[in-house]
Scaffold this active site. Structure first.
Site, PDB file in Angstrom:
ATOM      1  CD  GLU A  20      -2.681   1.266  -0.161  1.00 53.12           C
ATOM      2  OE1 GLU A  20      -3.153   0.415  -0.563  1.00 53.12           O
ATOM      3  OE2 GLU A  20      -2.528   2.415  -0.661  1.00 53.12           O
ATOM      4  CG  PHE A  21       2.431   2.288  -2.864  1.00 50.70           C
ATOM      5  CD1 PHE A  21       4.034   2.253  -2.474  1.00 50.70           C
ATOM      6  CD2 PHE A  21       1.938   1.593  -3.776  1.00 50.70           C
ATOM      7  CE1 PHE A  21       4.623   1.624  -3.065  1.00 50.70           C
ATOM      8  CE2 PHE A  21       2.740   0.463  -4.236  1.00 50.70           C
ATOM      9  CZ  PHE A  21       4.113   0.391  -3.808  1.00 50.70           C
ATOM     10  CG  LEU A  22      -2.803   4.336   2.427  1.00 53.49           C
ATOM     11  CD1 LEU A  22      -2.363   5.236   3.802  1.00 53.49           C
ATOM     12  CD2 LEU A  22      -4.113   3.841   2.670  1.00 53.49           C
ATOM     13  CG  PHE A  46       8.682  13.408  -0.275  1.00 56.53           C
ATOM     14  CD1 PHE A  46       7.410  13.670  -0.504  1.00 56.53           C
ATOM     15  CD2 PHE A  46       9.456  12.858   0.420  1.00 56.53           C
ATOM     16  CE1 PHE A  46       6.544  12.794   0.666  1.00 56.53           C
ATOM     17  CE2 PHE A  46       8.772  11.997   1.486  1.00 56.53           C
ATOM     18  CZ  PHE A  46       7.322  12.110   1.460  1.00 56.53           C
ATOM     19  CB  CYS A  80       5.767   4.338   6.718  1.00 57.44           C
ATOM     20  SG  CYS A  80       4.091   3.688   6.721  1.00 57.44           S
TER      21      CYS A  80
HETATM   22  N1  LIG Z   1       0.292   4.046   8.125  1.00 58.44           N
HETATM   23  C1  LIG Z   1       0.557   4.192   6.894  1.00 58.44           C
HETATM   24  O1  LIG Z   1       0.589   5.254   6.370  1.00 58.44           O
HETATM   25  C2  LIG Z   1       0.898   3.128   6.047  1.00 58.44           C
HETATM   26  C3  LIG Z   1       1.151   3.260   4.505  1.00 58.44           C
HETATM   27  C4  LIG Z   1       1.410   2.135   3.689  1.00 58.44           C
HETATM   28  C5  LIG Z   1       1.615   1.072   4.513  1.00 58.44           C
HETATM   29  N2  LIG Z   1       1.603   0.772   5.695  1.00 58.44           N
HETATM   30  C6  LIG Z   1       1.602  -0.494   6.220  1.00 58.44           C
HETATM   31  O2  LIG Z   1       0.486  -1.296   6.529  1.00 58.44           O
HETATM   32  C7  LIG Z   1       0.527  -1.995   7.832  1.00 58.44           C
HETATM   33  C8  LIG Z   1      -0.433  -1.215   8.868  1.00 58.44           C
HETATM   34  O3  LIG Z   1      -0.037  -0.110   9.243  1.00 58.44           O
HETATM   35  P1  LIG Z   1      -1.211   0.689  10.032  1.00 58.44           P
HETATM   36  O4  LIG Z   1      -0.689   2.283  10.205  1.00 58.44           O
HETATM   37  O5  LIG Z   1      -2.705   0.599   9.534  1.00 58.44           O
HETATM   38  O6  LIG Z   1      -1.237   0.004  11.473  1.00 58.44           O
HETATM   39  P2  LIG Z   1      -2.212   0.408  12.815  1.00 58.44           P
HETATM   40  O7  LIG Z   1      -1.358   0.223  13.846  1.00 58.44           O
HETATM   41  O8  LIG Z   1      -2.811   1.708  12.521  1.00 58.44           O
HETATM   42  O9  LIG Z   1      -3.278  -0.752  12.264  1.00 58.44           O
HETATM   43  C9  LIG Z   1      -3.245  -1.892  12.595  1.00 58.44           C
HETATM   44  C10 LIG Z   1      -4.230  -2.669  13.132  1.00 58.44           C
HETATM   45  O10 LIG Z   1      -4.152  -4.145  13.275  1.00 58.44           O
HETATM   46  C11 LIG Z   1      -4.782  -4.731  14.307  1.00 58.44           C
HETATM   47  N3  LIG Z   1      -4.438  -5.965  14.636  1.00 58.44           N
HETATM   48  C12 LIG Z   1      -3.131  -6.536  15.137  1.00 58.44           C
HETATM   49  N4  LIG Z   1      -3.189  -7.927  15.208  1.00 58.44           N
HETATM   50  C13 LIG Z   1      -4.320  -8.321  14.793  1.00 58.44           C
HETATM   51  C14 LIG Z   1      -4.664  -9.795  14.425  1.00 58.44           C
HETATM   52  N5  LIG Z   1      -4.230 -10.647  14.850  1.00 58.44           N
HETATM   53  N6  LIG Z   1      -6.214  -9.734  14.184  1.00 58.44           N
HETATM   54  C15 LIG Z   1      -6.925  -8.621  14.000  1.00 58.44           C
HETATM   55  N7  LIG Z   1      -6.576  -7.083  14.108  1.00 58.44           N
HETATM   56  C16 LIG Z   1      -5.104  -7.066  14.429  1.00 58.44           C
HETATM   57  C17 LIG Z   1      -4.469  -3.537  15.258  1.00 58.44           C
HETATM   58  O11 LIG Z   1      -5.391  -3.790  16.529  1.00 58.44           O
HETATM   59  C18 LIG Z   1      -4.724  -2.473  14.580  1.00 58.44           C
HETATM   60  O12 LIG Z   1      -5.848  -1.952  14.852  1.00 58.44           O
HETATM   61  C19 LIG Z   1       2.089  -1.593   8.294  1.00 58.44           C
HETATM   62  O13 LIG Z   1       2.888  -2.728   7.763  1.00 58.44           O
HETATM   63  C20 LIG Z   1       2.529  -0.438   7.516  1.00 58.44           C
HETATM   64  O14 LIG Z   1       3.874  -0.500   7.444  1.00 58.44           O
HETATM   65  C21 LIG Z   1       1.082   1.829   6.703  1.00 58.44           C
END
Ligand SMILES: NC(=O)c1ccc[n+]([C@@H]2O[C@H](COP(=O)([O-])OP(=O)(O)OC[C@H]3O[C@@H](n4cnc5c(N)ncnc54)[C@H](O)[C@@H]3O)[C@@H](O)[C@H]2O)c1
Length: 442
Positions: free
Chosen positions: A154-156, A255, A266
């Site tokens: 995901e690139f958001l 950027f 991230c």
């Molecule tokens: N935040 C960003 O901008 C972004 C952008 C691109 C990619 N990512 C990637 O996406 C992934 C998620 O990031 P995020 O910021 O959304 O994380 P986050 O911490 O906001 O959300 C993760 C969620 O997963 C839940 N969770 C954990 N274990 C679980 C399980 N076994 N079953 C059900 N739910 C469970 C947690 O309770 C939490 O609500 C990461 O790998 C991150 O690197 C994040």
């Protein structure tokens, strides 16, 4: 299509809401009971512009449901997205425990062909690990269901996540099977009607693409910060240099803003994870290590400027601090510059009067409410009687403040601007001592 999204965080919730918006039937699963209850009552646990409308509409129209129960979500869905966290482990690598736990549960509950999609950012080789875990579970159950594991990073960007998801620059899909590639194309078709590409590749390349993208962007930030630091020693104007190079299309203006370095959930962890991957393969990624080192230094240099102005004595000084989130338009404070700046100032005996439009609750929870930190309901109230203002996040409302009002509220007209929001000449004319990133050292 019937989809399950595991994890209702910044990525999972946006993914779930946007797929539902396109008419899919989406079950969003999160292990956090309080989060799921809040979502069911129409309360959105994070601040992301526009998300509330999407979630409420699709929830009301029954295309989007929330649950803590993984089993029925797996049973009912064809495609299962893993969107749980992959935080940094102690050795710098990505902690895959949450991803592999989901894989295990999927193996335990699957009842037919499934497509398991890695939406979380995971290092090269994770799909193979996910397979091992699922195979082990299936074997223990005496089942042999077919399934595919796809990498779909995901690139958001937080703050513009909905727009980024609905109108992506590109979709990257890593898969080893043509049919599953076609399925992903069908799923994402409505998002790329303007002909932005869906790039199909092998799983390993897709896994690495996400890290390469983040590493490049992080390096771009460290690059301009390094140039800013050279500007401060040579007397060159970083704002002019930035414009001068950014107008070259090969470089680009985006950027390229000097500041307090990259933060957020991230870049820091993904840089560490990529460095760890390279090191574990016997390769020293020198550019990545340098970008990280520059980034770590950036906040220290900024604190040095503050200390120097107060001749090393910050005890009893009061700092107004604007901006706690790691960037504007989000309440996410993970690796936010303010979380380095505040403890350092507190340690030197200073007090903080902070303001942020969205991230005060999260910061209060993170810092544990020390008596030397207070939170002001408005940016101006934070200035009341402060010895100086420190700007840590470039929220729009900080860009054009009433400087005369600021002067009347501050004890002294001093601004340390970690985001280069203001024009130095104008600030000098207004009578401010104005310190910004890349400023000539006095
Ligand atoms: N935040 C960003 O901008 C972004 C952008 C691109 C990619 N990512 C990637 O996406 C992934 C998620 O990031 P995020 O910021 O959304 O994380 P986050 O911490 O906001 O959300 C993760 C969620 O997963 C839940 N969770 C954990 N274990 C679980 C399980 N076994 N079953 C059900 N739910 C469970 C947690 O309770 C939490 O609500 C990461 O790998 C991150 O690197 C994040």
């Amino acid at each position: 299509m019937k989809l399950a999204i595991i994890g209702a965080g910044y990525v999972g919730l946006v993914t779930a809401a946007c797929f539902a918006e396109m008419g899919n039937e989406v079950i969003c699963v999160d292990a956090d009971k309080a989060k799921v209850e809040a979502l069911e009552q129409g309360r959105i646990p994070i601040y992301e512009p526009g998300l509330e409308d999407y979630v409420k509409r699709n929830f009301q129209e029954n295309r989007l449901t929330f649950t803590t129960e993984l089993a029925p979500a797996v049973e009912k869905s064809l495609v299962i997205f893993i969107a749980v966290g992959t935080p940094q482990d102690q050795d710098g690598s990505a902690d895959l425990s949450m991803v592999l736990q989901v894989a295990k549960d999927v193996g335990r509950y699957m009842n037919g062909y499934k497509v398991l999609v890695e939406k979380s950012t995971v290092p090269v080789g994770t799909a193979a690990k996910v397979r091992q875990v699922i195979d082990r579970e299936l074997k223990a159950r005496g089942e042999a269901f077919e399934y595919d594991v796809v990498s779909n990073p995901e690139f958001l960007k937080e703050g513009t996540a909905l727009d980024d998801f609905m109108k992506p620059d590109r979709i990257v899909v890593g898969c080893d099977d043509v049919r599953v590639g076609e399925l992903m194309k069908e799923l994402y078709g409505p998002f790329v009607r303007t002909n932005h590409p869906i790039i199909i590749m092998d799983v390993v390349s897709a896994e690495l693409t996400k890290y390469a993208a983040n590493a490049f962007l992080a390096t771009k930030i460290s690059f301009i910060n390094e140039i800013a630091n050279i500007c401060s020693m040579t007397g060159a104007n970083i704002n002019m240099v930035r414009q001068g190079i950014g107008s070259d299309r090969r470089i680009g203006n985006l950027f390229l803003f000097p500041g307090l370095g990259y933060g957020g959930s991230c870049f820091p962890k993904d840089m560490q994870a990529l460095i760890h991957t390279a090191n574990s393969l016997g390769y020293t990624p020198r550019i990545l290590e340098a970008a990280e080192a520059v980034n770590q230094d950036q906040r220290r240099l900024f604190l040095e400027v503050i200390r120097r102005h107060f001749k090393g004595d910050l005890a009893g000084k009061v700092f107004a601090l604007w901006g706690l989130s790691f960037k504007p338009q989000t309440d996410d404070i993970r690796e936010a510059p303010a979380l380095t700046i505040i403890p350092a100032l507190l340690e030197a005996g200073a007090r903080i009067q902070a303001h942020d439009p969205e991230a005060m609750a999260a910061t209060r929870q993170h810092l544990g409410d020390p008596p030397a930190v207070s939170y002001a309901p408005s940016s101006y109230e934070a200035l009341n009687g402060a010895d100086a203002l420190v700007v840590c996040t470039e929220w729009s409302k900080f860009r054009e403040p009433d400087f005369e009002r600021m002067k009347s509220l501050l004890k002294a007209p001093v601004i340390f601007d970690g985001r280069n929001l203001y024009n130095p000449d104008k600030m000098a004319k207004l009578g401010f001592a104005y310190f910004h990133v890349g400023q000539k050292e006095l």
